[in-house]
Design a protein around this motif. Structure first.
Motif, PDB file in Angstrom:
ATOM      1  N   PHE A  34       0.567  -0.753   0.044  1.00 19.14           N
ATOM      2  CA  PHE A  34      -0.085   0.203   0.177  1.00 19.14           C
ATOM      3  C   PHE A  34       1.140   0.956   0.241  1.00 19.14           C
ATOM      4  O   PHE A  34       1.789   0.909   0.698  1.00 19.14           O
ATOM      5  N   TRP A  35       0.710   2.167  -0.702  1.00 21.88           N
ATOM      6  CA  TRP A  35       0.799   3.480  -0.109  1.00 21.88           C
ATOM      7  C   TRP A  35      -0.171   4.449   0.413  1.00 21.88           C
ATOM      8  O   TRP A  35      -1.876   4.578  -0.499  1.00 21.88           O
ATOM      9  N   TYR A  36      -0.008   5.099   1.286  1.00 23.75           N
ATOM     10  CA  TYR A  36      -1.044   5.736   1.484  1.00 23.75           C
ATOM     11  C   TYR A  36      -0.115   7.075   1.642  1.00 23.75           C
ATOM     12  O   TYR A  36       0.360   7.859   2.234  1.00 23.75           O
ATOM     13  N   VAL A  37      -1.185   8.611   2.036  1.00 20.44           N
ATOM     14  CA  VAL A  37      -0.735   9.409   2.766  1.00 20.44           C
ATOM     15  C   VAL A  37      -1.366  10.160   3.396  1.00 20.44           C
ATOM     16  O   VAL A  37      -2.189  10.247   3.861  1.00 20.44           O
ATOM     17  N   GLN A  38       0.280  11.211   3.782  1.00 19.04           N
ATOM     18  CA  GLN A  38      -1.187  12.363   5.082  1.00 19.04           C
ATOM     19  C   GLN A  38      -0.173  13.861   4.899  1.00 19.04           C
ATOM     20  O   GLN A  38       1.374  13.906   4.724  1.00 19.04           O
ATOM     21  N   TYR A  39      -1.505  14.335   5.105  1.00 20.45           N
ATOM     22  CA  TYR A  39      -1.445  15.947   5.363  1.00 20.45           C
ATOM     23  C   TYR A  39      -1.397  16.604   6.427  1.00 20.45           C
ATOM     24  O   TYR A  39      -1.591  15.598   7.204  1.00 20.45           O
ATOM     25  N   PRO A  40      -0.340  17.950   6.853  1.00 14.57           N
ATOM     26  CA  PRO A  40       0.027  17.539   8.242  1.00 14.57           C
ATOM     27  C   PRO A  40      -1.487  17.693   9.210  1.00 14.57           C
ATOM     28  O   PRO A  40      -3.122  18.392   8.455  1.00 14.57           O
ATOM     29  N   ASN A  41      -1.280  16.900  10.126  1.00 14.05           N
ATOM     30  CA  ASN A  41      -2.961  16.885  11.455  1.00 14.05           C
ATOM     31  C   ASN A  41      -4.133  16.460  10.534  1.00 14.05           C
ATOM     32  O   ASN A  41      -5.276  16.939  11.157  1.00 14.05           O
ATOM     33  N   GLN A  42      -3.748  15.317   9.764  1.00 18.41           N
ATOM     34  CA  GLN A  42      -4.697  14.463   9.047  1.00 18.41           C
ATOM     35  C   GLN A  42      -4.429  13.736   9.312  1.00 18.41           C
ATOM     36  O   GLN A  42      -3.467  13.259   9.834  1.00 18.41           O
ATOM     37  N   GLY A  43      -5.679  12.170   9.278  1.00 20.28           N
ATOM     38  CA  GLY A  43      -4.987  10.556   9.228  1.00 20.28           C
ATOM     39  C   GLY A  43      -4.788  10.548   7.904  1.00 20.28           C
ATOM     40  O   GLY A  43      -3.515  11.300   6.632  1.00 20.28           O
ATOM     41  N   LEU A  44      -4.564   8.552   8.207  1.00 20.44           N
ATOM     42  CA  LEU A  44      -3.918   8.708   6.333  1.00 20.44           C
ATOM     43  C   LEU A  44      -5.058   8.478   5.273  1.00 20.44           C
ATOM     44  O   LEU A  44      -6.064   8.137   5.736  1.00 20.44           O
ATOM     45  N   GLN A  45      -4.352   8.016   3.922  1.00 21.16           N
ATOM     46  CA  GLN A  45      -5.552   8.628   2.943  1.00 21.16           C
ATOM     47  C   GLN A  45      -5.331   7.415   1.508  1.00 21.16           C
ATOM     48  O   GLN A  45      -3.750   8.003   1.633  1.00 21.16           O
ATOM     49  N   LEU A  46      -5.873   6.647   1.637  1.00 17.59           N
ATOM     50  CA  LEU A  46      -5.149   5.211   0.613  1.00 17.59           C
ATOM     51  C   LEU A  46      -5.230   5.719  -0.612  1.00 17.59           C
ATOM     52  O   LEU A  46      -5.972   6.830  -1.209  1.00 17.59           O
ATOM     53  N   LEU A  47      -3.708   5.836  -1.315  1.00 22.22           N
ATOM     54  CA  LEU A  47      -3.492   6.103  -2.555  1.00 22.22           C
ATOM     55  C   LEU A  47      -3.720   5.017  -3.336  1.00 22.22           C
ATOM     56  O   LEU A  47      -4.130   5.115  -4.233  1.00 22.22           O
ATOM     57  N   LEU A  48      -3.198   3.580  -3.721  1.00 18.98           N
ATOM     58  CA  LEU A  48      -3.361   2.768  -4.259  1.00 18.98           C
ATOM     59  C   LEU A  48      -2.404   1.697  -3.490  1.00 18.98           C
ATOM     60  O   LEU A  48      -2.377   1.360  -2.327  1.00 18.98           O
ATOM     61  N   LYS A  49      -3.606   0.472  -3.742  1.00 18.51           N
ATOM     62  CA  LYS A  49      -2.713  -1.013  -3.447  1.00 18.51           C
ATOM     63  C   LYS A  49      -2.924  -1.922  -4.462  1.00 18.51           C
ATOM     64  O   LYS A  49      -3.371  -1.971  -5.424  1.00 18.51           O
ATOM     65  N   TYR A  50      -1.271  -3.368  -4.304  1.00 18.63           N
ATOM     66  CA  TYR A  50      -1.374  -4.110  -4.111  1.00 18.63           C
ATOM     67  C   TYR A  50      -1.523  -5.337  -4.382  1.00 18.63           C
ATOM     68  O   TYR A  50      -1.137  -5.174  -3.215  1.00 18.63           O
ATOM     69  N   THR A  51      -2.894  -5.999  -4.908  1.00 17.74           N
ATOM     70  CA  THR A  51      -3.239  -6.892  -4.217  1.00 17.74           C
ATOM     71  C   THR A  51      -2.582  -8.657  -5.417  1.00 17.74           C
ATOM     72  O   THR A  51      -3.966  -9.318  -5.474  1.00 17.74           O
ATOM     73  N   SER A  52      -2.241  -7.993  -6.048  1.00 15.85           N
ATOM     74  CA  SER A  52      -1.525  -9.668  -7.175  1.00 15.85           C
ATOM     75  C   SER A  52      -2.297  -9.591  -7.951  1.00 15.85           C
ATOM     76  O   SER A  52      -1.798 -10.894  -9.222  1.00 15.85           O
ATOM     77  N   ALA A  53      -3.139  -8.769  -8.513  1.00 17.12           N
ATOM     78  CA  ALA A  53      -4.014  -8.403  -9.533  1.00 17.12           C
ATOM     79  C   ALA A  53      -2.651  -8.138 -11.132  1.00 17.12           C
ATOM     80  O   ALA A  53      -3.387  -8.567 -12.026  1.00 17.12           O
ATOM     81  N   ALA A  54      -2.613  -7.343 -10.534  1.00 14.40           N
ATOM     82  CA  ALA A  54      -1.720  -6.541 -11.319  1.00 14.40           C
ATOM     83  C   ALA A  54      -0.794  -5.472 -11.546  1.00 14.40           C
ATOM     84  O   ALA A  54      -0.975  -5.192  -9.733  1.00 14.40           O
ATOM     85  N   THR A  55       0.697  -5.802 -11.689  1.00 15.06           N
ATOM     86  CA  THR A  55       1.728  -4.752 -11.628  1.00 15.06           C
ATOM     87  C   THR A  55       1.656  -3.648 -11.453  1.00 15.06           C
ATOM     88  O   THR A  55       3.001  -3.252 -10.214  1.00 15.06           O
ATOM     89  N   LEU A  56       0.973  -3.628 -12.185  1.00 19.18           N
ATOM     90  CA  LEU A  56       1.049  -1.656 -12.560  1.00 19.18           C
ATOM     91  C   LEU A  56      -0.402  -1.393 -11.776  1.00 19.18           C
ATOM     92  O   LEU A  56      -1.093  -1.102 -11.802  1.00 19.18           O
ATOM     93  N   VAL A  57      -0.137  -0.681 -10.554  1.00 20.08           N
ATOM     94  CA  VAL A  57      -1.664  -0.083  -9.775  1.00 20.08           C
ATOM     95  C   VAL A  57      -1.366   0.861 -10.136  1.00 20.08           C
ATOM     96  O   VAL A  57      -0.747   1.903  -9.791  1.00 20.08           O
ATOM     97  N   LYS A  58      -2.819   2.156 -10.218  1.00 24.59           N
ATOM     98  CA  LYS A  58      -2.250   3.418 -10.554  1.00 24.59           C
ATOM     99  C   LYS A  58      -4.048   3.326  -9.028  1.00 24.59           C
ATOM    100  O   LYS A  58      -4.965   3.145  -8.962  1.00 24.59           O
ATOM    101  N   GLY A  59      -3.533   4.271  -8.774  1.00 27.67           N
ATOM    102  CA  GLY A  59      -4.283   4.910  -7.559  1.00 27.67           C
ATOM    103  C   GLY A  59      -4.776   6.589  -7.897  1.00 27.67           C
ATOM    104  O   GLY A  59      -4.669   7.161  -8.929  1.00 27.67           O
ATOM    105  N   ILE A  60      -5.523   7.051  -6.642  1.00 27.54           N
ATOM    106  CA  ILE A  60      -5.573   8.507  -6.770  1.00 27.54           C
ATOM    107  C   ILE A  60      -4.792   9.695  -6.982  1.00 27.54           C
ATOM    108  O   ILE A  60      -3.621   9.667  -7.122  1.00 27.54           O
ATOM    109  N   ASN A  61      -4.955  10.552  -7.403  1.00 25.77           N
ATOM    110  CA  ASN A  61      -4.180  12.030  -7.706  1.00 25.77           C
ATOM    111  C   ASN A  61      -2.747  12.065  -8.921  1.00 25.77           C
ATOM    112  O   ASN A  61      -2.689  12.965  -8.909  1.00 25.77           O
ATOM    113  N   GLY A  62      -3.320  11.418  -9.208  1.00 20.34           N
ATOM    114  CA  GLY A  62      -2.607  10.724 -10.462  1.00 20.34           C
ATOM    115  C   GLY A  62      -1.587   9.907 -10.622  1.00 20.34           C
ATOM    116  O   GLY A  62      -0.440   9.836 -10.855  1.00 20.34           O
ATOM    117  N   PHE A  63      -1.482   9.319  -8.993  1.00 15.87           N
ATOM    118  CA  PHE A  63      -0.284   8.012  -8.713  1.00 15.87           C
ATOM    119  C   PHE A  63      -0.331   7.105  -9.691  1.00 15.87           C
ATOM    120  O   PHE A  63      -1.495   6.460  -8.863  1.00 15.87           O
TER     121      PHE A  63
END
Lengths: 110, 116
Positions: A34-63
């Motif tokens: 997984f990749w998560y992003v954290q902005y100041p004084n906030q919790g973690l937001q999930l950007l993307l996750k790899y679960t073996s379906a595809a090696t290239l994983v596209k997430g939110i915000n263009g990542f």
């Protein structure tokens, strides 16, 4: 035991430049990553996750991230950085619980 | 996506008092909830894992009598910091996962605790 290592505690790029945040994992079984992003004084937001379906994983915000078993890596990229991308980014691996990397602070210069 | 809320977002209390933090899953039933603590400019430290209706499992070094966790329903877990002291000041974050997506944790917005 599963673990992840983030290379570089701080990455600085110019607006519009490529973003590359590095993560290497260690796991005795096929990992969920997984990749998560954290902005100041906030919790973690999930950007993307790899679960073996595809090696290239596209997430939110263009990542996106590519799982490379041969390199035990799961690096996060974005073709063109935006000022709003400045934040702390955490790589994580999931098993019985979730193990986080130390985090990489991304700074975007105008 | 799955939404997790925390309340309060900020709390300031006097040394010796107890503080309760709530973590709710708003649009799903959470099979497991997690409580983390985060120090400035550091990664998340897992404090405990709780499953609905059962006792929480605490990580080594975390005092279960000081950090009381209750997971009374599939949508609510609470963390109570008892007899808080200044060294308990920190950012506390909860997360939850649900049946059908058991590998992913969804995080709350965090609670900033300051103990005077």
């Amino acid at each position: 035991a599963q673990s992840v290592t983030q290379l570089g505690s701080h990455v600085s790029v110019s607006e519009g430049a490529l973003v590359l945040l590095r993560c290497n994992y260690s796991s005795s079984v096929p990992p969920y990553l997984f990749w998560y992003v954290q902005y100041p004084n906030q919790g973690l937001q999930l950007l993307l996750k790899y679960t073996s379906a595809a090696t290239l994983v596209k997430g939110i915000n263009g990542f996106e991230a590519e799982f490379k078993k041969s390199e035990t890596s799961f690096h996060l990229t974005k073709p063109s950085a935006h000022m709003s991308d400045a934040a702390e980014y955490f790589c994580a691996v999931s098993g019985e619980d979730m193990r986080f990397g130390a985090g990489t602070r991304l700074t975007v210069k105008p | 996506g799955a939404v997790v809320s925390q309340h309060p977002s900020r709390v300031i209390c006097k040394s010796g008092t107890s503080v309760k933090i709530e973590c709710r899953s708003l649009d799903f039933q959470a099979t497991t909830m997690f409580w983390y603590r985060q120090f400035p400019k550091q990664s998340l430290m897992l404090m405990a894992t709780s499953n609905e209706g059962s006792k929480a499992t605490y990580e080594q070094g975390v005092e279960k009598d000081k950090f009381l966790i209750n997971h009374a329903s599939l949508t609510l877990s609470t963390l109570t910091v008892t007899s808080a002291h200044p060294e308990d000041s920190s950012f506390y974050i909860c997360s939850a996962r649900f049946r059908g997506d058991t590998d992913t944790q969804y995080f709350g917005p965090g609670t900033r605790l300051t103990v005077l």
